[in-house]
Design a protein around this motif. Structure first.
Motif, mmCIF file in Angstrom:
data_model
loop_
_atom_site.group_PDB
_atom_site.id
_atom_site.type_symbol
_atom_site.label_atom_id
_atom_site.label_comp_id
_atom_site.label_asym_id
_atom_site.label_seq_id
_atom_site.Cartn_x
_atom_site.Cartn_y
_atom_site.Cartn_z
ATOM 1 N N ALA A 273 -14.114 22.344 89.210
ATOM 2 C CA ALA A 273 -13.347 23.383 89.896
ATOM 3 C C ALA A 273 -12.400 24.095 88.935
ATOM 4 O O ALA A 273 -12.243 25.317 89.001
ATOM 5 N N ILE A 274 -11.774 23.352 88.037
ATOM 6 C CA ILE A 274 -10.737 23.912 87.177
ATOM 7 C C ILE A 274 -11.284 24.977 86.234
ATOM 8 O O ILE A 274 -10.695 26.056 86.069
ATOM 9 N N ALA A 275 -12.447 24.730 85.603
ATOM 10 C CA ALA A 275 -12.986 25.650 84.588
ATOM 11 C C ALA A 275 -13.227 27.061 85.138
ATOM 12 O O ALA A 275 -12.715 28.037 84.580
ATOM 13 N N PRO A 276 -14.005 27.211 86.228
ATOM 14 C CA PRO A 276 -14.223 28.581 86.718
ATOM 15 C C PRO A 276 -12.963 29.228 87.288
ATOM 16 O O PRO A 276 -12.784 30.449 87.190
ATOM 17 N N VAL A 277 -12.077 28.417 87.865
ATOM 18 C CA VAL A 277 -10.861 28.968 88.465
ATOM 19 C C VAL A 277 -9.915 29.499 87.392
ATOM 20 O O VAL A 277 -9.234 30.512 87.585
ATOM 21 N N LEU A 278 -9.872 28.853 86.213
ATOM 22 C CA LEU A 278 -9.033 29.342 85.116
ATOM 23 C C LEU A 278 -9.441 30.756 84.708
ATOM 24 O O LEU A 278 -8.592 31.607 84.434
ATOM 25 N N ILE A 279 -10.748 31.002 84.662
ATOM 26 C CA ILE A 279 -11.228 32.351 84.314
ATOM 27 C C ILE A 279 -10.727 33.365 85.330
ATOM 28 O O ILE A 279 -10.280 34.465 84.981
ATOM 29 N N MET A 280 -10.765 32.997 86.609
ATOM 30 C CA MET A 280 -10.329 33.919 87.650
ATOM 31 C C MET A 280 -8.838 34.199 87.561
ATOM 32 O O MET A 280 -8.376 35.278 87.934
ATOM 33 N N PHE A 281 -8.054 33.254 87.068
ATOM 34 C CA PHE A 281 -6.620 33.498 86.917
ATOM 35 C C PHE A 281 -6.338 34.495 85.792
ATOM 36 O O PHE A 281 -5.347 35.229 85.852
ATOM 37 N N VAL A 282 -7.176 34.531 84.777
ATOM 38 C CA VAL A 282 -7.046 35.575 83.752
ATOM 39 C C VAL A 282 -7.315 36.934 84.390
ATOM 40 O O VAL A 282 -6.593 37.918 84.177
ATOM 41 N N VAL A 283 -8.365 36.971 85.212
ATOM 42 C CA VAL A 283 -8.752 38.214 85.884
ATOM 43 C C VAL A 283 -7.642 38.694 86.814
ATOM 44 O O VAL A 283 -7.292 39.881 86.845
ATOM 45 N N THR A 284 -7.065 37.783 87.586
ATOM 46 C CA THR A 284 -6.036 38.192 88.550
ATOM 47 C C THR A 284 -4.766 38.647 87.838
ATOM 48 O O THR A 284 -4.023 39.476 88.364
ATOM 49 N N ALA A 285 -4.521 38.133 86.623
ATOM 50 C CA ALA A 285 -3.379 38.619 85.837
ATOM 51 C C ALA A 285 -3.575 40.090 85.480
ATOM 52 O O ALA A 285 -2.637 40.896 85.567
ATOM 53 N N VAL A 286 -4.818 40.451 85.109
ATOM 54 C CA VAL A 286 -5.123 41.856 84.798
ATOM 55 C C VAL A 286 -4.953 42.718 86.052
ATOM 56 O O VAL A 286 -4.395 43.816 86.004
ATOM 57 N N GLU A 287 -5.423 42.200 87.183
ATOM 58 C CA GLU A 287 -5.310 42.950 88.435
ATOM 59 C C GLU A 287 -3.842 43.142 88.819
ATOM 60 O O GLU A 287 -3.448 44.207 89.316
ATOM 61 N N THR A 288 -3.018 42.120 88.603
ATOM 62 C CA THR A 288 -1.596 42.228 88.908
ATOM 63 C C THR A 288 -0.921 43.276 88.029
ATOM 64 O O THR A 288 -0.059 44.032 88.499
ATOM 65 N N VAL A 289 -1.292 43.311 86.752
ATOM 66 C CA VAL A 289 -0.784 44.370 85.862
ATOM 67 C C VAL A 289 -1.121 45.738 86.448
ATOM 68 O O VAL A 289 -0.289 46.654 86.474
ATOM 69 N N GLY A 290 -2.354 45.873 86.953
ATOM 70 C CA GLY A 290 -2.763 47.131 87.568
ATOM 71 C C GLY A 290 -1.982 47.441 88.827
ATOM 72 O O GLY A 290 -1.565 48.592 89.049
ATOM 73 N N ASP A 291 -1.757 46.428 89.671
ATOM 74 C CA ASP A 291 -1.001 46.629 90.911
ATOM 75 C C ASP A 291 0.435 47.072 90.622
ATOM 76 O O ASP A 291 0.951 48.005 91.251
ATOM 77 N N ILE A 292 1.091 46.376 89.697
ATOM 78 C CA ILE A 292 2.482 46.710 89.374
ATOM 79 C C ILE A 292 2.555 48.101 88.746
ATOM 80 O O ILE A 292 3.458 48.893 89.064
ATOM 81 N N SER A 293 1.598 48.408 87.871
ATOM 82 C CA SER A 293 1.558 49.744 87.270
ATOM 83 C C SER A 293 1.368 50.794 88.362
ATOM 84 O O SER A 293 2.011 51.851 88.354
ATOM 85 N N GLY A 294 0.492 50.502 89.320
ATOM 86 C CA GLY A 294 0.214 51.440 90.400
ATOM 87 C C GLY A 294 1.404 51.661 91.308
ATOM 88 O O GLY A 294 1.697 52.792 91.710
#
Length: 465
Positions: A273-294
């Motif tokens: 569970a941990i390995a694939p979920v870690l990748i998604m947390f990198v992705v959600t960090a990018v999305e959060t940068v986009g949300d805050i920028s927006g």
């Protein structure tokens, strides 16, 4: 409506002092915009793990209650900060739908049940701490996120949500009467009322157009229930309740007060569970940068600072680890509310905090939560299609902050055409490894972000004339 009370100027300032009687409805409309989306991921994942009924019915209700409490608490941290955690940005936090794909895969790999859900919680704790560390190093990474990249990510977020809004507009695609004239007319009525309040009034009524439109939708659904048949029959002869019907029994049966449970599901730490979920947390960090920028571009007309982005990402991370302690899926910035800010320009943190307090009250008072949860999907859809389109416009504004040089045009074109296109059409990834499908499938946001970041690194800079 022309004589509606004037909205305090403080509503358009991050730290302005505004009257409580105006702040509460402005905060409440944020809750209404995200309430269903905050609970839906939990309903899906508990269902996948087999925790949706029977002996687990009470557990599922506990998790839904905790989801509201956690969203309220994490939103307050995002708005007002604890040390370096929180960006002091007008963002509402809630249960992320971005992890649904990877959590479904984890549940399938581990055979479902409480063990699989516990592994999801364990992975969320680790992943949240990992994202928090990423937030600490965001400043040196900021060069990889110029406005052309963040604007492309924001546009992708908006584009991906438009289909969600249209789905709600028709009553929700799981509804047996999806796309019925009643659902479509109810959604259209809400949209028209929002436009009437937004452009036919001034001040407070104009800025509260989403809330007022949704309340009109509740009233219309109530009247429809009095004069129209509330049930239908499928082609197979099975009777069903129509999607627009208000389920008042759910409100009547809900308790007035209940203490949320800590660790309702014991975390399990499993690398599957941990390995694939870690990748998604990198992705959600990018999305959060986009949300805050927006939200900063759409609400205040400026780019987010390094401190705001770093604090926001750290809040995402620690908020997700905190959520897992209550059995709740990762908490991230809610793009729906970015659209609401972009549309109304109301950025006052105190106003948004009243919405966060209402979420906490919903977590402590299930009856309040039930009242919001019975909102018909078509009522939400009438508001959502306009809010989500506003996110796309915020993305365009970010992209055009810099000249549209051939280089920037290439970044946006390829990221949206190839990145977003492939992610939004998951069939094209059917023959790729499962890890690729988990990260890039289901949403165009992730591949569009990755392509934009990569091209920004690889393409030569424009020559300065």
């Amino acid at each position: 409506m022309k004589n509606s009370p004037a909205l305090s100027e403080a509503a358009f300032q991050l730290d302005g002092k505004m009257p409580l009687k105006q702040a509460i409805p402005l905060g409440l409309q944020h809750v209404l915009a995200m309430f269903v989306g905050n609970l839906t991921p939990l309903l899906i994942i508990t269902g996948t793990c087999g925790l949706a009924g029977g002996e687990f019915a009470d557990l599922q209700l506990q998790l839904l209650q905790n989801a509201m409490l956690v969203a309220g608490i994490v939103t307050l941290v995002q708005l007002f900060t604890i040390g370096p955690v929180g960006g002091k940005v007008p963002i509402i936090m809630g249960t992320s739908s971005g992890f649904i794909g990877v959590f479904n895969s984890v549940a399938a790999t581990m055979g479902g049940g409480v063990l699989a859900y516990g592994a999801i919680m364990g992975a969320s704790i680790i992943g949240g701490l990992f994202e928090t560390v990423l937030g600490f190093f965001l400043k040196p990474l900021r060069k990889f996120f110029p406005s052309v990249v963040t604007g492309t990510v924001v546009m992708s977020i908006g584009l991906s949500l438009i289909s969600v809004g249209i789905n709600s507009f028709g009553g929700g695609n799981t509804a047996k009467d999806f796309g019925s004239m009643e659902n479509l007319l109810l959604a259209l009525f809400v949209l028209v009322m929002i436009l009437v309040f937004k452009h036919g009034s001034k001040g407070f009524a104009s800025s509260s157009a989403i809330l007022l439109g949704i309340l009109c939708g509740y009233a219309a659904a109530f009247v429809m229930g009095l004069v129209l048949p509330t049930t239908g029959v499928t082609a197979d002869g099975v009777e069903f309740t129509k999607a627009w019907v208000l389920n008042w029994d759910k409100v009547a049966n809900a308790a007035w007060f209940e203490i949320p449970a800590l660790l309702p599901v014991k975390p399990v730490f499993d690398m599957r569970a941990i390995a694939p979920v870690l990748i998604m947390f990198v992705v959600t960090a990018v999305e959060t940068v986009g949300d805050i920028s927006g939200v900063m571009e759409g609400g205040l007309g400026r780019e987010a600072t390094d401190k705001e982005l770093a604090g926001g990402v750290m809040c995402d991370g620690l908020g997700s680890s905190f959520a897992a302690l209550f059995g709740v899926l990762p908490n991230t910035s809610f793009s729906q509310n970015v659209g609401l800010v972009a549309m109304t320009k109301v950025v006052n943190r105190f106003a948004l905090a009243t919405g966060a307090v209402f979420l906490i009250l919903c977590g402590l008072c299930p009856k309040l939560g039930a009242l919001v949860s019975i909102m018909p999907q078509s009522v939400l859809g009438g508001a959502a299609v306009m809010m989500f389109s506003s996110i796309v416009i915020s993305g365009i504004q970010l992209i055009t902050k810099e000249p549209l040089t051939p280089r920037n045009l290439s970044i946006v074109s390829v990221a949206l055409g190839v990145g977003y296109g492939m992610g939004a059409n998951t069939g094209i990834l059917a023959q790729t490894p499962e890890a690729v499908r988990l990260v890039f499938g289901g949403s165009g946001i992730v591949p569009a972000a990755m392509v934009a970041i990569l091209l920004n690194i690889l393409l030569p800079k424009d020559e300065v004339k």
